[in-house]
Design a protein around this motif. Structure first.
Motif, PDB file in Angstrom:
ATOM      1  N   LEU A  86       0.829  -1.193   0.000  1.00 12.96           N
ATOM      2  CA  LEU A  86       0.000   0.000   0.000  1.00 12.96           C
ATOM      3  C   LEU A  86       0.869   1.251   0.000  1.00 12.96           C
ATOM      4  N   TYR A  89       2.136   2.541  -3.396  1.00 14.64           N
ATOM      5  CA  TYR A  89       1.134   3.298  -4.155  1.00 14.64           C
ATOM      6  C   TYR A  89       0.962   4.701  -3.572  1.00 14.64           C
ATOM      7  N   VAL A  90       1.003   4.797  -2.248  1.00 22.66           N
ATOM      8  CA  VAL A  90       0.903   6.108  -1.599  1.00 22.66           C
ATOM      9  C   VAL A  90       2.070   6.989  -2.018  1.00 22.66           C
ATOM     10  N   VAL A 144       3.789   0.571   5.584  1.00 23.91           N
ATOM     11  CA  VAL A 144       3.173   1.572   4.702  1.00 23.91           C
ATOM     12  C   VAL A 144       4.089   2.793   4.585  1.00 23.91           C
TER      13      VAL A 144
END
Length: 256
Positions: A86, A89-90, A144
């Protein structure tokens, strides 16, 4: 650049150097591969994509090597690795919306501070990872952040993962390095697939570097078992300093 008999040996030596660093420090090896590939004439984007592809076999063999030495804990590595999906993508989304120059300089200073902290009080033997729901979720969130930073700054996750596990969670340094190699794998695979679609990977070059790097990782994984852990962490602080200086130079030379 096509793989010829002349430059094949260059790629093999680059892979060996990256593999030894990977096994010894729990990093992907990109800190060595990208500058050396650029030095032999590979274009920056192709150097980054090929380097990322080569980290897949290097990290995989590193994980197997640490497991063979009884120094692998999959849980923290998988938790962080899951979060990096994730986070990547952030980071890609943020890269289109913010200027990374100030963030690069700030993070370089944080890396230097971390190196000083590690060097002043080099950690000795830590503890194994004790899995609780709260700690696992914390590592996912941390993953993340690592994924986002990797996407934004182009840093190797191991340079962040190992210090946080050692200093923040008190995990044994060798266990932290093995977990770092586990965490690097998912991002390496997904990033390589994306780079292949964008034609940013030279498969011949990546194969030569990845296979020789895998052999180097076995050596690095053996070295981490036989040398004093404080010496290994002192060497790791040197790697942090080099990475921080590279990042600061890149930021200062960037027009953005």
């Amino acid at each position: 650049m096509h793989v010829t008999r002349v430059n094949l040996w260059r790629f093999i030596l680059i892979g060996l150097a990256a593999g030894v660093l990977s096994g010894l420090f729990g990093v992907g090896g990109g800190i060595v591969m990208v500058p050396l590939l650029s030095l032999v004439g590979v274009l920056p984007r192709l150097a980054s994509g090929t380097s990322l592809a080569a980290t897949v076999p290097i990290s995989l063999v590193g994980v197997i090597t640490y497991a063979a030495h009884g120094a692998l804990d999959l849980i923290p590595g998988l938790a962080i690795g899951g979060g990096t999906f994730l986070g990547a993508y952030v980071g890609t989304w943020l890269l289109q919306r913010i200027r990374p120059k100030a963030l690069q300089i700030t993070f370089a200073l944080v890396m230097l501070a971390t190196a000083v902290r590690l060097f002043i009080a080099l950690p000795g033997d830590g503890d194994p990872f004790t899995p609780t729901l709260g700690r696992v979720l914390l590592l996912v969130v941390f993953g993340v952040v690592v994924g986002a930073l990797s996407g934004l700054l182009g840093i190797g996750g191991g340079l962040v993962i190992v210090p946080v596990l050692v200093l923040g969670m008190g995990i044994d340094a060798t266990i932290a390095k093995g977990a770092s190699l586990v965490a690097i794998l998912p991002g390496g695979v997904s990033g390589t697939l994306g780079n292949l679609r964008n034609h940013n990977v030279d498969l011949g070059m990546a194969t030569a570097i990845g296979l020789s790097g895998a052999a180097g990782t076995v050596l690095g994984g053996w070295l981490v078992q036989v040398i004093d852990q404080r010496v290994a962490m002192a060497l790791f602080t040197g790697l942090l300093v080099i990475s921080a200086l590279q990042m600061a130079r890149k930021a200062l030379n960037s027009p953005r």
